[in-house]
Design a protein around this motif. Sequence first.
Motif, PDB file in Angstrom:
ATOM      1  N   LYS A 339       0.831  -1.214   0.000  1.00 10.93           N
ATOM      2  CA  LYS A 339       0.000   0.000   0.000  1.00 10.93           C
ATOM      3  C   LYS A 339       0.867   1.266   0.000  1.00 10.93           C
ATOM      4  CE  LYS A 339      -4.043   1.861   2.469  1.00 10.93           C
ATOM      5  NZ  LYS A 339      -3.939   3.152   1.913  1.00 10.93           N
ATOM      6  N   LEU A 340       1.932   1.258   0.809  1.00 12.07           N
ATOM      7  CA  LEU A 340       2.843   2.405   0.839  1.00 12.07           C
ATOM      8  C   LEU A 340       3.488   2.629  -0.525  1.00 12.07           C
ATOM      9  CD1 LEU A 340       4.651   1.917   4.276  1.00 12.07           C
ATOM     10  CD2 LEU A 340       3.231   3.865   3.626  1.00 12.07           C
ATOM     11  N   LEU A 341       3.906   1.549  -1.166  1.00 12.29           N
ATOM     12  CA  LEU A 341       4.536   1.683  -2.476  1.00 12.29           C
ATOM     13  C   LEU A 341       3.545   2.146  -3.532  1.00 12.29           C
ATOM     14  CD1 LEU A 341       6.882  -1.441  -2.526  1.00 12.29           C
ATOM     15  CD2 LEU A 341       7.566   0.951  -2.507  1.00 12.29           C
ATOM     16  N   GLU A 342       2.296   1.692  -3.436  1.00 13.55           N
ATOM     17  CA  GLU A 342       1.269   2.166  -4.373  1.00 13.55           C
ATOM     18  C   GLU A 342       1.049   3.666  -4.220  1.00 13.55           C
ATOM     19  OE1 GLU A 342      -1.989  -0.343  -3.353  1.00 13.55           O
ATOM     20  OE2 GLU A 342      -1.476  -1.894  -4.828  1.00 13.55           O
ATOM     21  N   GLU A 343       1.010   4.129  -2.967  1.00 12.35           N
ATOM     22  CA  GLU A 343       0.843   5.556  -2.717  1.00 12.35           C
ATOM     23  C   GLU A 343       2.038   6.346  -3.249  1.00 12.35           C
ATOM     24  OE1 GLU A 343       0.295   5.822   1.464  1.00 12.35           O
ATOM     25  OE2 GLU A 343      -1.759   5.046   1.434  1.00 12.35           O
ATOM     26  N   ALA A 344       3.244   5.809  -3.032  1.00 17.29           N
ATOM     27  CA  ALA A 344       4.450   6.485  -3.504  1.00 17.29           C
ATOM     28  C   ALA A 344       4.479   6.552  -5.031  1.00 17.29           C
ATOM     29  CB  ALA A 344       5.698   5.757  -2.987  1.00 17.29           C
ATOM     30  N   ARG A 345       4.097   5.470  -5.691  1.00 23.94           N
ATOM     31  CA  ARG A 345       4.089   5.453  -7.154  1.00 23.94           C
ATOM     32  C   ARG A 345       3.041   6.404  -7.720  1.00 23.94           C
ATOM     33  NH1 ARG A 345       4.092  -0.767  -9.065  1.00 23.94           N
ATOM     34  NH2 ARG A 345       4.970   0.016 -10.996  1.00 23.94           N
ATOM     35  N   ALA A 346       1.878   6.464  -7.063  1.00 25.47           N
ATOM     36  CA  ALA A 346       0.819   7.376  -7.509  1.00 25.47           C
ATOM     37  C   ALA A 346       1.269   8.827  -7.376  1.00 25.47           C
ATOM     38  CB  ALA A 346      -0.453   7.130  -6.699  1.00 25.47           C
ATOM     39  N   ALA A 347       1.926   9.157  -6.259  1.00 22.50           N
ATOM     40  CA  ALA A 347       2.424  10.526  -6.054  1.00 22.50           C
ATOM     41  C   ALA A 347       3.502  10.859  -7.085  1.00 22.50           C
ATOM     42  CB  ALA A 347       2.970  10.668  -4.641  1.00 22.50           C
TER      43      ALA A 347
END
Length: 636
Positions: A339-347
């Motif tokens: 989830k953290l990596l998904e948020e980082a990639r989206a940002a």
Amino acid sequence: MNKDLALRFLRVVNETGLNGWGQVYARMPFEAEEEARKGALFGAVFAKGESSPDKEAEMMVWVDEYYNSAERGGLLVDFWEKFEDKFKVVDSVWVWVTLELGKRKIRMVRNGESGIVIYRDASRVEVTGKSGMGRVITGDVEPGDEMLVWAGGLSEHLKELEDKKLDEEERVDGVVGKLIRDQVGAAGLVLRFGGMEMDEVIGKEEVVEEKTLGAVNTESWGSENLEEPENLYAEPELVSDRLVGPVKPKDRVVSWWKRISSRGRLTVGNRGGLDKKKRITIGLGLLFLILLSVSVVMGSVKIKNDREAAKWAAFAEPIEKKRLEAESSSKMNLVGSKKLLEEARAAFEEGKGDFIDTKFKNNLADLEMKLEQSWQTASGEKESELVNQINFDLIRQGFVGSKFSWSSDSNFLALDGALGVIARVETVQKEIKIIAGKGEGQEWLDLVPLGKNGFVLGRRGIGPISGEIKLTDFDSAVSDPVALGYFGSNLYLLDRGNREIYKYTVSGETLGERQRWLKQGEVIDLSTPVDLAIDGDVWLVGGSDKLERFRRGVKENYSLSGVPEGAVFSRVAVEREGDRVALLDKVHGWIIMFKKEDGSFVSQLNSGQFMEAGDIEFDGEGKLWVLVKGIMAEVK
């Protein structure tokens, strides 16, 4: 006689870090009159949380305006009260050095996680913790004194800054490098006081005298009350102004001009003195106009660069922080890590357009590569490959495959419903044998290896697999049969139309009576159940991101965690002896593994070939197999 502050300083600062942000302020006047009247003001500020360039700029501008508007120096009580009231900074330290009656006096105040270290000869005095908290401390400065003031993460590096084996600038550069490497925000200043010069002009020779060094005596220092210092500054003669602190290009020009313009100023006689003074005044005016223009241009460039750097930091630092947190937590919490990596990639995707054609384009590419590397190692998501492939087309042309079922050891039964062909497959030797082949047009849907050769499910009934398959027709209670499963000597039928599971007892090639397996009052919540798998419990999927689990006819309180957004599951396979359940998403080309025990995410296998898969199944060793367009293969 000339008496300036004789003070040199170095900045020790990393403005942004994972622990917060830091800033330093240093104001040393260039004009001797202003230096004597106001002295020098230094500060180090640290705040937790994300950096705010606007707040930092506002704070430094306010301090600068206060200094500029002050009539005289040393007003630290008034400054401190107003600064604290306006900005409420938790960790900060301020030092004001002034000239009073020809002596240097220092005033200091601090709060929070900040500190002051004073060095005199071999003595060392540290002011940290509750010492000096919120109180203005005053004292006299002696030649050779050194001070270190800091706020934030510098407390761990004091010994390095005090290491006399290295040059002062090497010490500072080394500590700043470590702060940047470790992403620690901190702010500090190193102050060094030289001997005050006493110039006696005899012809053109100068005699420089220094005061004798004394021992540290903080007992003579005291807390200052709300009364400000008297106006005791001594205005010096402008004989030899000296520039202190970090020397910038502009400072070098000013220093050079003052040095050459002051030569021979106090010689015997005064021929043409008035004209010379006028020429010097005009020359200085022109010089400062040029310097002002250069400063404006350089200032504009610096402001622009600072804004770009602050914008990059505001973009990159939160992404990097999430990436590092994801890597560190992946072994304990794969779902949270993903989830953290998904948020980082989206940002990253949202903001990268602002930096593609800027000086940060290489930093952007670097950050993108790090995100991709972290995703491969910490998200649980991997590109899959198919190994140990078995090609049905070599035995029966046109065999695509719609369902298959594990039989024993390395044996499977495979079905092509459109051709009406059933094959037995041995995966070690990769042998294929057709055991039934006259079912074209009979709408065979599924099969299980139960009884002598197994049973096949058709749209109208169920029958044993033999040379010529004859189905036992369903009664009117069965509406829309879609899948078969087995456990022990029992066969289970999934009826999508009624959202029911029926149980048959098998003896040889004979089916017993149909029985409703679900307990009274139990229902399947899936609106369109399409597949089932059995390991003692019955597992169901049905064109959504849900997995339902039933035990002895009763629905379990069970849910999946870490399901990718938009998942649509159409096939399910479960390990008979292991702890994994595999779900096929043909829409996205995913096979996602979860733990049977609690539904937690294990891994995600990606392949475009999975979009054309007919079925998935575990063998007795826990290897996962897939049936794709006439190929049966192990998934890696």
